[in-house]
Write a protein that holds these residues in place. Structure first.
Motif, PDB file in Angstrom:
ATOM      1  N   ILE A 255      -0.169   9.983   4.502  1.00 54.23           N
ATOM      2  CA  ILE A 255       0.839  11.030   4.248  1.00 54.23           C
ATOM      3  C   ILE A 255       2.033  10.442   3.493  1.00 54.23           C
ATOM      4  N   PHE A 256       2.431   9.221   3.884  1.00 53.67           N
ATOM      5  CA  PHE A 256       3.547   8.582   3.190  1.00 53.67           C
ATOM      6  C   PHE A 256       3.228   8.329   1.719  1.00 53.67           C
ATOM      7  N   LEU A 257       2.022   7.792   1.469  1.00 52.92           N
ATOM      8  CA  LEU A 257       1.638   7.538   0.079  1.00 52.92           C
ATOM      9  C   LEU A 257       1.518   8.827  -0.724  1.00 52.92           C
ATOM     10  N   CYS A 258       0.974   9.860  -0.066  1.00 52.49           N
ATOM     11  CA  CYS A 258       0.884  11.143  -0.789  1.00 52.49           C
ATOM     12  C   CYS A 258       2.263  11.670  -1.153  1.00 52.49           C
ATOM     13  N   GLY A 259       3.219  11.486  -0.255  1.00 54.56           N
ATOM     14  CA  GLY A 259       4.607  11.923  -0.584  1.00 54.56           C
ATOM     15  C   GLY A 259       5.189  11.165  -1.755  1.00 54.56           C
ATOM     16  N   MET A 260       4.970   9.871  -1.707  1.00 55.04           N
ATOM     17  CA  MET A 260       5.494   9.068  -2.823  1.00 55.04           C
ATOM     18  C   MET A 260       4.853   9.460  -4.147  1.00 55.04           C
ATOM     19  N   MET A 261       3.497   9.686  -4.081  1.00 55.29           N
ATOM     20  CA  MET A 261       2.783  10.074  -5.304  1.00 55.29           C
ATOM     21  C   MET A 261       3.305  11.396  -5.841  1.00 55.29           C
ATOM     22  N   VAL A 262       3.515  12.354  -4.952  1.00 56.78           N
ATOM     23  CA  VAL A 262       4.001  13.674  -5.393  1.00 56.78           C
ATOM     24  C   VAL A 262       5.397  13.569  -5.993  1.00 56.78           C
TER      25      VAL A 262
ATOM     26  N   THR B 226      -8.937  13.837  15.676  1.00 61.45           N
ATOM     27  CA  THR B 226      -9.720  14.394  14.558  1.00 61.45           C
ATOM     28  C   THR B 226      -8.852  15.311  13.716  1.00 61.45           C
ATOM     29  N   ALA B 227      -8.025  16.075  14.362  1.00 56.29           N
ATOM     30  CA  ALA B 227      -7.103  16.962  13.610  1.00 56.29           C
ATOM     31  C   ALA B 227      -6.108  16.158  12.772  1.00 56.29           C
ATOM     32  N   ILE B 228      -5.674  15.058  13.424  1.00 59.67           N
ATOM     33  CA  ILE B 228      -4.745  14.225  12.634  1.00 59.67           C
ATOM     34  C   ILE B 228      -5.430  13.681  11.383  1.00 59.67           C
ATOM     35  N   LEU B 229      -6.651  13.227  11.511  1.00 56.57           N
ATOM     36  CA  LEU B 229      -7.388  12.741  10.342  1.00 56.57           C
ATOM     37  C   LEU B 229      -7.621  13.859   9.323  1.00 56.57           C
ATOM     38  N   GLY B 230      -7.887  15.047   9.832  1.00 55.04           N
ATOM     39  CA  GLY B 230      -8.056  16.178   8.885  1.00 55.04           C
ATOM     40  C   GLY B 230      -6.778  16.477   8.113  1.00 55.04           C
ATOM     41  N   ILE B 231      -5.687  16.422   8.863  1.00 58.49           N
ATOM     42  CA  ILE B 231      -4.410  16.689   8.166  1.00 58.49           C
ATOM     43  C   ILE B 231      -4.159  15.631   7.094  1.00 58.49           C
ATOM     44  N   ALA B 232      -4.446  14.343   7.446  1.00 62.25           N
ATOM     45  CA  ALA B 232      -4.245  13.286   6.458  1.00 62.25           C
ATOM     46  C   ALA B 232      -5.157  13.499   5.256  1.00 62.25           C
ATOM     47  N   ALA B 233      -6.399  13.889   5.532  1.00 61.73           N
ATOM     48  CA  ALA B 233      -7.322  14.095   4.407  1.00 61.73           C
ATOM     49  C   ALA B 233      -6.855  15.255   3.555  1.00 61.73           C
ATOM     50  N   MET B 234      -6.377  16.318   4.186  1.00 57.11           N
ATOM     51  CA  MET B 234      -5.879  17.450   3.407  1.00 57.11           C
ATOM     52  C   MET B 234      -4.652  17.057   2.574  1.00 57.11           C
ATOM     53  N   ALA B 235      -3.811  16.186   3.129  1.00 58.73           N
ATOM     54  CA  ALA B 235      -2.649  15.734   2.349  1.00 58.73           C
ATOM     55  C   ALA B 235      -3.086  14.957   1.119  1.00 58.73           C
ATOM     56  N   VAL B 236      -4.072  14.080   1.319  1.00 65.26           N
ATOM     57  CA  VAL B 236      -4.554  13.302   0.174  1.00 65.26           C
ATOM     58  C   VAL B 236      -5.184  14.217  -0.863  1.00 65.26           C
ATOM     59  N   PHE B 237      -6.024  15.148  -0.340  1.00 70.12           N
ATOM     60  CA  PHE B 237      -6.693  16.047  -1.263  1.00 70.12           C
ATOM     61  C   PHE B 237      -5.694  16.902  -2.041  1.00 70.12           C
ATOM     62  N   SER B 238      -4.702  17.454  -1.342  1.00 71.68           N
ATOM     63  CA  SER B 238      -3.698  18.286  -2.037  1.00 71.68           C
ATOM     64  C   SER B 238      -2.876  17.466  -3.035  1.00 71.68           C
ATOM     65  N   THR B 239      -2.640  16.203  -2.672  1.00 71.57           N
ATOM     66  CA  THR B 239      -1.920  15.340  -3.625  1.00 71.57           C
ATOM     67  C   THR B 239      -2.727  15.137  -4.889  1.00 71.57           C
ATOM     68  N   LEU B 240      -4.033  14.901  -4.742  1.00 72.99           N
ATOM     69  CA  LEU B 240      -4.872  14.726  -5.919  1.00 72.99           C
ATOM     70  C   LEU B 240      -4.866  15.988  -6.787  1.00 72.99           C
TER      71      LEU B 240
ATOM     72  N   ILE C 252      -6.344   5.462  13.651  1.00 75.36           N
ATOM     73  CA  ILE C 252      -6.332   6.825  13.095  1.00 75.36           C
ATOM     74  C   ILE C 252      -4.902   7.283  12.851  1.00 75.36           C
ATOM     75  N   VAL C 253      -4.065   7.040  13.803  1.00 74.43           N
ATOM     76  CA  VAL C 253      -2.669   7.502  13.651  1.00 74.43           C
ATOM     77  C   VAL C 253      -1.989   6.773  12.494  1.00 74.43           C
ATOM     78  N   LEU C 254      -2.147   5.438  12.399  1.00 75.99           N
ATOM     79  CA  LEU C 254      -1.511   4.663  11.318  1.00 75.99           C
ATOM     80  C   LEU C 254      -2.042   5.074   9.947  1.00 75.99           C
ATOM     81  N   LEU C 255      -3.405   5.256   9.909  1.00 77.25           N
ATOM     82  CA  LEU C 255      -3.988   5.668   8.627  1.00 77.25           C
ATOM     83  C   LEU C 255      -3.446   7.019   8.192  1.00 77.25           C
ATOM     84  N   SER C 256      -3.319   7.924   9.148  1.00 75.34           N
ATOM     85  CA  SER C 256      -2.798   9.250   8.782  1.00 75.34           C
ATOM     86  C   SER C 256      -1.351   9.166   8.311  1.00 75.34           C
ATOM     87  N   LEU C 257      -0.556   8.403   9.033  1.00 75.79           N
ATOM     88  CA  LEU C 257       0.846   8.276   8.624  1.00 75.79           C
ATOM     89  C   LEU C 257       0.974   7.609   7.249  1.00 75.79           C
TER      90      LEU C 257
END
Lengths: 50, 282
Positions: B17-24, A14-28, B9-14
């Motif tokens: 994060i990768f796409l967000c880096g590229m976008m930034v 769940t934390a990993i998903l939160g971190i990913a969501a926060m990354a997407v949100f901060s990117t937007l 979950i792990v793949l989606l997060s990775l």
């Protein structure tokens, strides 16, 4: 009924998903700020000026 | 939670994060096209205004050029007219030069003829001078002969005067003898009448009377005297020119006027001057 006991690993994922969501949100937010500073608003970048 | 869910979950997060880096990274490195557009638009407006100014300047320069062209055409026309005038003047000058050259040629011919005539005149002058020298030498010789004859004539006159005096003395003695005879009684004897001889001794008038005068003009060997026929001067008379007690030359009269006469110099010892005394007797 006894409360179902959850594993600690689910909290980690769940934390990993939160971190990913926060990354997407901060990117937007970053993209919005950058385009706003360049074109005033996001939609101005697509205006056709004559 | 199943294992596949965990893996997703792990793949989606990775992946996110990768796409967000590229976008930034893409957005951060993207250029600001609006500001570039504005800058280029401003440059375009500036260039358009410069083009307008250049068009105006081009029109002004074209107008000035047309005015200058008109002015230069007028100057060219005036210069062509002046060139035509100068060409006409040049032709006139050439014609005048040819006329003067022809005149110079004619004058050259005249001068050559004049030169030839002057040369012939000089030759004739030399001949005349030679003849004049001969005539002068002959005249000197004649003058010497004339002087000798004059001396002889003077001696004859003196002899004649002496004879005349003797004749008169004899006539007086004869008259005295006749008077004595008359007083002595011989009345029949006719008295001898003595006709006085009034004949004058033949001699030149210059020997009888002295004529004096002055030299008025001198032209080489021709001299003009201040005395003429009114003073007893005759053609052929000889005058002696003196300055003080010094004898200069003789003058033989060749032309006589009433109050002046002219003659030529002879036996020149010194050249006479105007004002020297001339006389028939020294």
């Amino acid at each position: 009924m006894a409360k179902k006991k959850t594993a600690y690993s689910s909290d980690v994922y769940t934390a990993i998903l939160g971190i990913a969501a926060m990354a997407v949100f901060s990117t937007l937010i970053f993209v919005a700020v950058v385009y706003t500073s360049h074109y005033g608003s996001l939609m101005d970048a697509f205006k056709v000026t004559q | 939670m199943s294992t596949i869910t965990k893996i997703l979950i792990v793949l989606l997060s990775l992946f996110s994060i990768f796409l967000c880096g590229m976008m930034v990274s893409f957005v951060g490195s993207a250029e600001n096209y609006k500001s570039l557009y504005n800058t280029e638009k401003l440059n375009s407006q500036v260039l358009l205004s410069e083009a307008e100014n250049l068009k105006i300047q081009f029109k002004e320069q074209a107008q000035k050029t047309s005015e200058l062209e008109t002015k230069l055409r007028q100057e060219l026309a005036s210069l062509q007219e002046r060139n035509n005038q100068l060409a006409a003047s040049l032709r006139n000058a050439e014609r005048t030069g040819q006329e003067f050259e022809s005149r110079a040629e004619s004058w050259k011919g005249v001068m050559s003829g004049f030169d030839a005539s002057v040369r012939s005149m000089l030759e004739s002058l030399k001949l005349t001078q030679g003849q004049l020298e001969k005539a002068r030498a002959q005249s000197v010789e004649d003058q010497k002969n004339l002087n000798q004859i004059t001396v002889n004539l003077s001696e004859k006159i003196v002899e004649l005067q002496r004879l005349e005096a003797d004749r008169r003395r004899l006539l007086e003695q004869k008259t005295d003898l006749e008077k004595q005879m008359t007083r002595g009684g011989a009345a029949a004897v006719q008295p001898v009448t003595v006709v006085p001889d009034n004949a004058q001794p033949a001699g030149p008038a210059t020997a009888a009377s002295d004529i004096k005068g002055l030299i008025k003009e001198i032209d080489q060997s021709l001299v003009t005297l201040s005395i003429g026929s009114a003073d007893g001067v005759e053609k052929g008379m000889v005058f002696h020119v003196t300055r003080g007690d010094e004898f200069l030359c003789n003058i033989v009269v060749t032309s006589v006027d009433i109050e002046k006469s002219a003659g030529i110099l002879e036996m020149v010892q010194q050249t006479p001057k105007i004002g020297d005394t001339v006389t028939t007797k020294l």
